[in-house]
Design a protein around this motif. Structure first.
Motif, PDB file in Angstrom:
ATOM      1  N   SER A  93       0.835  -1.191   0.000  1.00  0.00           N
ATOM      2  CA  SER A  93       0.000   0.000   0.000  1.00  0.00           C
ATOM      3  C   SER A  93       0.879   1.254   0.000  1.00  0.00           C
ATOM      4  O   SER A  93       2.055   1.205   0.305  1.00  0.00           O
ATOM      5  CB  SER A  93      -0.932   0.008   1.208  1.00  0.00           C
ATOM      6  OG  SER A  93      -0.178  -0.009   2.396  1.00  0.00           O
ATOM      7  N   THR A  94       0.258   2.362  -0.341  1.00  0.00           N
ATOM      8  CA  THR A  94       0.950   3.644  -0.401  1.00  0.00           C
ATOM      9  C   THR A  94       0.544   4.469   0.806  1.00  0.00           C
ATOM     10  O   THR A  94      -0.622   4.485   1.199  1.00  0.00           O
ATOM     11  CB  THR A  94       0.574   4.389  -1.693  1.00  0.00           C
ATOM     12  OG1 THR A  94       0.932   3.573  -2.802  1.00  0.00           O
ATOM     13  CG2 THR A  94       1.290   5.709  -1.789  1.00  0.00           C
ATOM     14  N   LEU A  95       1.509   5.166   1.367  1.00  0.00           N
ATOM     15  CA  LEU A  95       1.267   6.000   2.534  1.00  0.00           C
ATOM     16  C   LEU A  95       1.929   7.348   2.304  1.00  0.00           C
ATOM     17  O   LEU A  95       3.117   7.424   1.990  1.00  0.00           O
ATOM     18  CB  LEU A  95       1.869   5.328   3.784  1.00  0.00           C
ATOM     19  CG  LEU A  95       1.874   6.114   5.079  1.00  0.00           C
ATOM     20  CD1 LEU A  95       0.448   6.314   5.586  1.00  0.00           C
ATOM     21  CD2 LEU A  95       2.700   5.383   6.111  1.00  0.00           C
ATOM     22  N   SER A  96       1.149   8.383   2.436  1.00  0.00           N
ATOM     23  CA  SER A  96       1.699   9.732   2.343  1.00  0.00           C
ATOM     24  C   SER A  96       2.188  10.105   3.740  1.00  0.00           C
ATOM     25  O   SER A  96       1.438  10.032   4.706  1.00  0.00           O
ATOM     26  CB  SER A  96       0.620  10.706   1.870  1.00  0.00           C
ATOM     27  OG  SER A  96       1.142  12.010   1.846  1.00  0.00           O
ATOM     28  N   LEU A  97       3.442  10.499   3.821  1.00  0.00           N
ATOM     29  CA  LEU A  97       4.050  10.750   5.125  1.00  0.00           C
ATOM     30  C   LEU A  97       4.670  12.135   5.155  1.00  0.00           C
ATOM     31  O   LEU A  97       5.434  12.502   4.256  1.00  0.00           O
ATOM     32  CB  LEU A  97       5.136   9.687   5.372  1.00  0.00           C
ATOM     33  CG  LEU A  97       5.934   9.764   6.652  1.00  0.00           C
ATOM     34  CD1 LEU A  97       5.034   9.537   7.866  1.00  0.00           C
ATOM     35  CD2 LEU A  97       7.033   8.710   6.605  1.00  0.00           C
TER      36      LEU A  97
END
Length: 81
Positions: free
Chosen positions: A2-6
């Motif tokens: 999954s992609t996570l904006s951090l």
């Protein structure tokens, strides 16, 4: 996967970038590994805390009493001071 904006402070981002370059890995891999290590540490602490809450001093002493009283092997002695 999954992609996570951090969002990171610039100082942490730059530090991570330098470390990733030194290690020859991507920042994503560095952060993924760091998160995995932290999760493992938290899980281990919780597991040991839960186990310790079930500890019994009397059972521990019974186990210790079974250990034969012998001199340590050469090189395994405790050093004084």
């Amino acid at each position: 996967m999954s992609t996570l904006s951090l969002r990171l402070p610039n100082s942490i981002h730059q530090h991570a970038k330098r470390l990733a370059e030194m290690e020859g890995i991507s920042i994503n891999q560095l952060i993924s590994t760091a998160v995995a290590e932290k999760l493992s540490a938290i899980d281990t602490e919780r597991y040991l805390s839960e186990r310790s809450s079930r500890a019994s001093v009397s059972k521990f002493r019974r186990v210790l009493a079974k250990i034969p009283r012998v001199s340590p092997d050469s090189g395994d002695e405790l050093k004084n001071g």
